[in-house]
Design a protein around this motif. Structure first.
Motif, short mmCIF file in Angstrom:
data_model
loop_
_atom_site.label_atom_id
_atom_site.label_comp_id
_atom_site.label_asym_id
_atom_site.label_seq_id
_atom_site.Cartn_x
_atom_site.Cartn_y
_atom_site.Cartn_z
N THR A 7 0.96 -1.06 0.15
CA THR A 7 0.05 0.13 0.08
C THR A 7 1.07 1.36 0.10
O THR A 7 2.14 1.26 0.55
CB THR A 7 -1.01 0.05 1.15
OG1 THR A 7 -0.22 0.07 2.43
CG2 THR A 7 -1.89 -1.29 1.08
N HIS A 31 -0.67 -0.41 -4.50
CA HIS A 31 -1.75 0.44 -4.46
C HIS A 31 -1.50 1.87 -4.36
O HIS A 31 -0.21 2.32 -3.81
CB HIS A 31 -2.35 0.25 -3.02
CG HIS A 31 -2.88 1.23 -2.54
ND1 HIS A 31 -2.52 2.14 -1.51
CD2 HIS A 31 -4.37 1.78 -2.70
CE1 HIS A 31 -3.48 3.09 -1.43
NE2 HIS A 31 -4.45 3.00 -1.68
N ARG A 33 -3.60 6.21 -4.32
CA ARG A 33 -4.76 6.69 -4.09
C ARG A 33 -5.78 6.65 -5.45
O ARG A 33 -6.86 6.59 -5.54
CB ARG A 33 -4.63 8.12 -3.58
CG ARG A 33 -5.83 8.61 -3.14
CD ARG A 33 -5.75 10.06 -2.42
NE ARG A 33 -4.51 10.23 -1.68
CZ ARG A 33 -3.54 11.12 -1.67
NH1 ARG A 33 -3.76 12.00 -2.68
NH2 ARG A 33 -2.55 11.12 -0.83
N ILE A 51 -4.20 -1.49 -7.60
CA ILE A 51 -5.42 -1.19 -7.14
C ILE A 51 -5.52 0.26 -6.64
O ILE A 51 -4.43 0.87 -6.42
CB ILE A 51 -5.66 -2.13 -6.17
CG1 ILE A 51 -4.84 -2.11 -4.95
CG2 ILE A 51 -6.00 -3.59 -6.42
CD1 ILE A 51 -5.01 -3.23 -3.81
N TYR A 52 -6.72 0.92 -6.55
CA TYR A 52 -6.74 2.24 -6.30
C TYR A 52 -7.69 2.41 -5.28
O TYR A 52 -9.08 1.92 -5.43
CB TYR A 52 -7.10 3.01 -7.50
CG TYR A 52 -5.98 2.84 -8.66
CD1 TYR A 52 -4.92 3.39 -8.50
CD2 TYR A 52 -6.18 2.02 -9.67
CE1 TYR A 52 -3.62 3.34 -9.52
CE2 TYR A 52 -5.48 1.57 -10.59
CZ TYR A 52 -4.01 2.33 -10.68
OH TYR A 52 -3.15 2.10 -11.42
N GLY A 53 -7.69 3.28 -4.33
CA GLY A 53 -8.59 3.82 -3.47
C GLY A 53 -7.87 4.71 -2.34
O GLY A 53 -6.85 4.76 -2.04
N LEU A 55 -7.41 5.81 1.27
CA LEU A 55 -7.40 4.93 2.22
C LEU A 55 -8.05 5.81 3.54
O LEU A 55 -8.23 5.38 4.66
CB LEU A 55 -5.79 4.44 2.85
CG LEU A 55 -5.32 3.60 1.78
CD1 LEU A 55 -3.95 3.23 2.54
CD2 LEU A 55 -6.13 2.33 1.79
N GLU A 60 -14.10 2.94 0.42
CA GLU A 60 -13.14 2.95 -0.57
C GLU A 60 -12.01 1.84 0.10
O GLU A 60 -11.32 0.94 -0.82
CB GLU A 60 -12.18 4.16 -0.99
CG GLU A 60 -13.22 5.09 -1.68
CD GLU A 60 -12.50 6.14 -2.19
OE1 GLU A 60 -11.31 5.68 -2.89
OE2 GLU A 60 -12.97 7.50 -2.35
N VAL A 61 -11.94 1.71 1.49
CA VAL A 61 -10.70 0.65 1.75
C VAL A 61 -11.57 -0.61 1.67
O VAL A 61 -10.85 -1.76 1.41
CB VAL A 61 -10.62 0.95 3.07
CG1 VAL A 61 -9.64 -0.04 3.54
CG2 VAL A 61 -9.94 2.29 3.50
N LEU A 64 -11.37 -1.54 -1.79
CA LEU A 64 -9.95 -1.89 -2.04
C LEU A 64 -9.75 -3.33 -1.81
O LEU A 64 -8.84 -3.93 -2.48
CB LEU A 64 -9.17 -0.90 -1.36
CG LEU A 64 -7.58 -0.77 -1.69
CD1 LEU A 64 -7.49 -0.21 -3.13
CD2 LEU A 64 -6.85 -0.16 -0.70
N GLN A 67 -10.78 -5.57 -4.68
CA GLN A 67 -9.90 -5.28 -5.65
C GLN A 67 -8.63 -6.28 -5.46
O GLN A 67 -8.25 -6.86 -6.38
CB GLN A 67 -9.45 -3.96 -5.87
CG GLN A 67 -10.50 -2.80 -6.29
CD GLN A 67 -9.80 -1.46 -6.55
OE1 GLN A 67 -8.79 -1.34 -7.21
NE2 GLN A 67 -10.13 -0.58 -5.83
N LEU A 100 -8.21 -3.75 6.14
CA LEU A 100 -7.67 -4.32 5.11
C LEU A 100 -7.36 -5.90 5.60
O LEU A 100 -7.42 -7.15 5.17
CB LEU A 100 -6.40 -3.91 4.39
CG LEU A 100 -6.77 -2.77 3.46
CD1 LEU A 100 -5.47 -2.14 3.02
CD2 LEU A 100 -7.52 -3.23 2.19
#
Length: 237
Positions: A7, A31, A33, A51-53, A55, A60-61, A64, A67, A100
Protein backbone atom coordinates in the motif's frame (compact mmCIF):
# COMPACT_ATOMS: atom_id res chain seq x y z
CA UNK A 1 8.19 -16.09 -6.20
CA UNK A 2 5.81 -14.31 -3.86
CA UNK A 3 2.62 -12.38 -4.56
CA UNK A 4 2.92 -9.17 -2.50
CA UNK A 5 0.59 -6.21 -1.97
CA UNK A 6 2.22 -2.89 -1.09
CA UNK A 7 0.00 0.00 0.00
CA UNK A 8 1.09 3.57 -0.63
CA UNK A 9 3.39 2.44 -3.44
CA UNK A 10 3.43 5.68 -5.45
CA UNK A 11 6.15 7.47 -3.49
CA UNK A 12 8.84 7.13 -0.84
CA UNK A 13 9.31 3.87 1.02
CA UNK A 14 6.33 2.22 -0.66
CA UNK A 15 7.70 2.91 -4.11
CA UNK A 16 11.20 1.74 -3.11
CA UNK A 17 9.73 -1.42 -1.57
CA UNK A 18 7.62 -2.24 -4.63
CA UNK A 19 10.56 -1.63 -6.98
CA UNK A 20 12.89 -3.81 -4.91
CA UNK A 21 10.37 -6.66 -4.77
CA UNK A 22 9.75 -6.46 -8.51
CA UNK A 23 13.50 -6.39 -9.23
CA UNK A 24 13.82 -9.60 -7.19
CA UNK A 25 11.25 -11.26 -9.46
CA UNK A 26 8.23 -11.13 -7.16
CA UNK A 27 4.68 -10.45 -8.34
CA UNK A 28 3.79 -7.06 -6.88
CA UNK A 29 0.36 -5.51 -6.65
CA UNK A 30 0.83 -1.80 -6.04
CA UNK A 31 -1.72 0.40 -4.33
CA UNK A 32 -2.15 4.13 -4.82
CA UNK A 33 -4.87 6.67 -4.13
CA UNK A 34 -5.59 7.09 -7.85
CA UNK A 35 -4.15 5.98 -11.22
CA UNK A 36 -2.34 9.25 -11.91
CA UNK A 37 -0.11 8.77 -8.86
CA UNK A 38 1.20 5.39 -10.03
CA UNK A 39 1.49 6.51 -13.63
CA UNK A 40 3.75 9.32 -12.50
CA UNK A 41 5.87 6.92 -10.46
CA UNK A 42 6.91 4.86 -13.48
CA UNK A 43 6.07 1.64 -11.64
CA UNK A 44 3.27 0.12 -13.70
CA UNK A 45 5.52 -1.69 -16.16
CA UNK A 46 7.35 -3.39 -13.28
CA UNK A 47 4.40 -4.85 -11.35
CA UNK A 48 1.74 -7.49 -11.86
CA UNK A 49 -1.11 -5.08 -11.23
CA UNK A 50 -2.44 -2.05 -9.41
CA UNK A 51 -5.38 -1.22 -7.19
CA UNK A 52 -6.71 2.20 -6.29
CA UNK A 53 -8.54 3.75 -3.37
CA UNK A 54 -8.37 6.53 -0.81
CA UNK A 55 -7.37 4.98 2.51
CA UNK A 56 -8.97 7.87 4.36
CA UNK A 57 -12.42 6.81 3.11
CA UNK A 58 -14.01 3.80 4.82
CA UNK A 59 -15.99 2.52 1.84
CA UNK A 60 -13.05 2.90 -0.51
CA UNK A 61 -10.91 0.77 1.80
CA UNK A 62 -13.60 -1.92 1.87
CA UNK A 63 -13.78 -1.80 -1.93
CA UNK A 64 -10.00 -1.91 -2.11
CA UNK A 65 -10.00 -5.22 -0.28
CA UNK A 66 -12.33 -6.57 -2.95
CA UNK A 67 -9.99 -5.36 -5.69
CA UNK A 68 -7.03 -6.97 -3.98
CA UNK A 69 -8.77 -10.31 -3.48
CA UNK A 70 -9.20 -10.63 -7.24
CA UNK A 71 -5.49 -11.43 -7.39
CA UNK A 72 -5.91 -14.39 -5.04
CA UNK A 73 -4.42 -14.98 -1.64
CA UNK A 74 -1.32 -12.89 -1.08
CA UNK A 75 1.88 -14.34 0.23
CA UNK A 76 2.53 -11.01 1.95
CA UNK A 77 0.82 -7.68 2.52
CA UNK A 78 2.93 -4.65 3.41
CA UNK A 79 0.88 -1.92 5.07
CA UNK A 80 3.17 0.93 4.11
CA UNK A 81 0.84 3.89 3.45
CA UNK A 82 0.81 6.65 6.04
CA UNK A 83 0.27 10.34 6.69
CA UNK A 84 2.08 12.50 9.22
CA UNK A 85 -0.47 15.19 10.06
CA UNK A 86 -4.05 16.25 9.42
CA UNK A 87 -7.51 14.81 9.93
CA UNK A 88 -6.76 11.51 8.17
CA UNK A 89 -4.01 10.25 10.50
CA UNK A 90 -6.20 7.70 12.28
CA UNK A 91 -7.98 6.56 9.12
CA UNK A 92 -4.89 6.03 7.00
CA UNK A 93 -2.36 4.89 9.60
CA UNK A 94 -4.55 2.61 11.72
CA UNK A 95 -8.08 2.04 10.45
CA UNK A 96 -7.12 1.19 6.86
CA UNK A 97 -4.56 -1.47 7.88
CA UNK A 98 -7.12 -2.92 10.28
CA UNK A 99 -9.93 -3.02 7.67
CA UNK A 100 -7.68 -4.58 5.05
CA UNK A 101 -6.44 -7.14 7.57
CA UNK A 102 -10.02 -8.04 8.47
CA UNK A 103 -11.34 -8.15 4.90
CA UNK A 104 -8.52 -9.68 2.85
CA UNK A 105 -7.99 -13.39 2.65
CA UNK A 106 -5.40 -13.99 5.34
CA UNK A 107 -1.92 -13.82 3.79
CA UNK A 108 1.06 -15.86 4.89
CA UNK A 109 2.86 -12.72 6.08
CA UNK A 110 1.84 -9.27 7.27
CA UNK A 111 4.15 -6.28 7.62
CA UNK A 112 2.95 -3.07 9.30
CA UNK A 113 4.94 0.15 9.09
CA UNK A 114 5.45 1.70 12.50
CA UNK A 115 7.79 4.51 13.57
CA UNK A 116 10.23 5.36 16.31
CA UNK A 117 7.71 8.08 17.20
CA UNK A 118 5.41 5.36 18.57
CA UNK A 119 7.47 5.70 21.79
CA UNK A 120 5.58 8.94 22.48
CA UNK A 121 2.19 7.44 21.68
CA UNK A 122 -0.55 7.39 24.28
CA UNK A 123 -2.16 4.16 25.41
CA UNK A 124 -5.40 6.10 25.96
CA UNK A 125 -7.74 4.76 23.27
CA UNK A 126 -10.26 7.59 23.48
CA UNK A 127 -9.00 8.80 20.11
CA UNK A 128 -10.64 5.80 18.47
CA UNK A 129 -13.97 7.31 19.42
CA UNK A 130 -13.21 10.97 18.75
CA UNK A 131 -11.04 10.39 15.70
CA UNK A 132 -8.46 12.84 17.02
CA UNK A 133 -5.15 11.06 17.41
CA UNK A 134 -1.57 12.07 16.87
CA UNK A 135 0.82 10.39 14.44
CA UNK A 136 2.57 8.92 17.48
CA UNK A 137 -0.70 7.42 18.76
CA UNK A 138 -1.54 5.96 15.36
CA UNK A 139 1.82 4.22 15.13
CA UNK A 140 1.47 2.80 18.62
CA UNK A 141 -1.94 1.46 17.63
CA UNK A 142 -0.69 -0.20 14.45
CA UNK A 143 2.30 -1.68 16.31
CA UNK A 144 -0.11 -3.23 18.81
CA UNK A 145 -2.30 -4.43 15.95
CA UNK A 146 0.66 -6.28 14.45
CA UNK A 147 1.37 -7.92 17.80
CA UNK A 148 -2.30 -8.82 18.29
CA UNK A 149 -2.43 -10.51 14.87
CA UNK A 150 0.71 -12.46 15.75
CA UNK A 151 -1.06 -13.78 18.87
CA UNK A 152 -4.44 -14.43 17.27
CA UNK A 153 -3.28 -15.87 13.95
CA UNK A 154 -0.23 -18.05 14.64
CA UNK A 155 -0.26 -19.43 11.09
CA UNK A 156 0.46 -15.92 9.77
CA UNK A 157 3.78 -14.19 10.38
CA UNK A 158 2.94 -10.66 11.54
CA UNK A 159 5.60 -8.02 12.16
CA UNK A 160 5.93 -4.26 12.73
CA UNK A 161 8.80 -2.24 11.29
CA UNK A 162 10.44 1.04 12.22
CA UNK A 163 11.98 2.10 8.88
CA UNK A 164 14.00 4.87 10.49
CA UNK A 165 14.00 8.59 9.75
CA UNK A 166 14.54 8.47 6.01
CA UNK A 167 14.61 11.27 3.40
CA UNK A 168 11.21 10.74 1.82
CA UNK A 169 8.56 13.38 1.26
CA UNK A 170 7.27 12.61 4.75
CA UNK A 171 10.67 12.40 6.40
CA UNK A 172 12.02 15.53 4.75
CA UNK A 173 15.46 16.30 3.31
CA UNK A 174 17.07 16.55 6.74
CA UNK A 175 16.40 12.89 7.59
CA UNK A 176 19.55 11.08 8.69
CA UNK A 177 18.78 7.41 8.01
CA UNK A 178 19.62 5.53 4.82
CA UNK A 179 16.66 5.31 2.42
CA UNK A 180 17.73 1.90 1.16
CA UNK A 181 17.95 0.50 4.68
CA UNK A 182 14.49 1.95 5.26
CA UNK A 183 12.81 -0.47 2.86
CA UNK A 184 15.10 -3.51 2.92
CA UNK A 185 13.59 -4.85 6.13
CA UNK A 186 10.08 -4.82 4.68
CA UNK A 187 11.25 -6.73 1.61
CA UNK A 188 13.07 -9.26 3.80
CA UNK A 189 10.12 -9.81 6.15
CA UNK A 190 7.77 -10.24 3.19
CA UNK A 191 9.90 -12.73 1.26
CA UNK A 192 12.97 -13.83 3.23
CA UNK A 193 13.80 -17.08 4.96
CA UNK A 194 15.00 -18.02 8.46
CA UNK A 195 13.42 -14.98 10.13
CA UNK A 196 13.61 -15.20 13.90
CA UNK A 197 11.29 -14.59 15.62
CA UNK A 198 9.03 -16.00 12.93
CA UNK A 199 6.20 -13.73 14.04
CA UNK A 200 5.52 -10.92 16.50
CA UNK A 201 8.75 -9.01 15.95
CA UNK A 202 9.32 -5.27 16.07
CA UNK A 203 12.16 -4.53 13.64
CA UNK A 204 14.62 -1.78 12.81
CA UNK A 205 17.08 -2.47 9.99
CA UNK A 206 16.66 -6.26 10.34
CA UNK A 207 17.26 -6.22 14.08
CA UNK A 208 14.54 -6.61 16.68
CA UNK A 209 13.82 -3.74 19.05
CA UNK A 210 11.61 -3.30 22.09
CA UNK A 211 8.30 -1.69 21.13
CA UNK A 212 6.19 0.58 23.34
CA UNK A 213 5.21 -1.53 26.41
CA UNK A 214 1.51 -1.15 25.62
CA UNK A 215 1.99 -2.82 22.24
CA UNK A 216 2.96 -6.06 23.99
CA UNK A 217 0.22 -5.88 26.60
CA UNK A 218 -2.52 -8.41 25.90
CA UNK A 219 -5.17 -6.28 27.63
CA UNK A 220 -4.29 -3.23 25.56
CA UNK A 221 -4.32 -5.33 22.38
CA UNK A 222 -7.78 -6.66 23.20
CA UNK A 223 -9.10 -3.18 23.99
CA UNK A 224 -7.61 -1.85 20.75
CA UNK A 225 -9.21 -4.58 18.65
CA UNK A 226 -12.55 -4.00 20.35
CA UNK A 227 -12.25 -0.28 19.70
CA UNK A 228 -11.34 -0.82 16.06
CA UNK A 229 -14.27 -3.16 15.60
CA UNK A 230 -16.62 -0.60 17.14
CA UNK A 231 -15.18 2.27 15.08
CA UNK A 232 -15.28 0.44 11.73
CA UNK A 233 -18.22 -1.92 12.22
CA UNK A 234 -15.96 -4.70 10.95
CA UNK A 235 -15.00 -7.71 13.06
CA UNK A 236 -11.52 -9.12 12.92
CA UNK A 237 -13.05 -12.58 13.14
Amino acid sequence: MALVLVTGAATGLGLATAQALAADGHDVVAHARNPSRLAGAGLLDQVRGAIYGNLAEHQEVVALAGQADEYGRFDAVIHNAGVLTGPDVLAVNTLAPYILTARLRTPHRLVYLSSSMRRSGSANLQGLTTGRVSYEDSKLYVTALAAAIASRCPETASHAVDPGWVPTRMGGPGATDDLRAGHETQVWLATGQDIEPRTGGYWYHRHTQRPHPAAQDATFQAELIAGLEARTGISLG
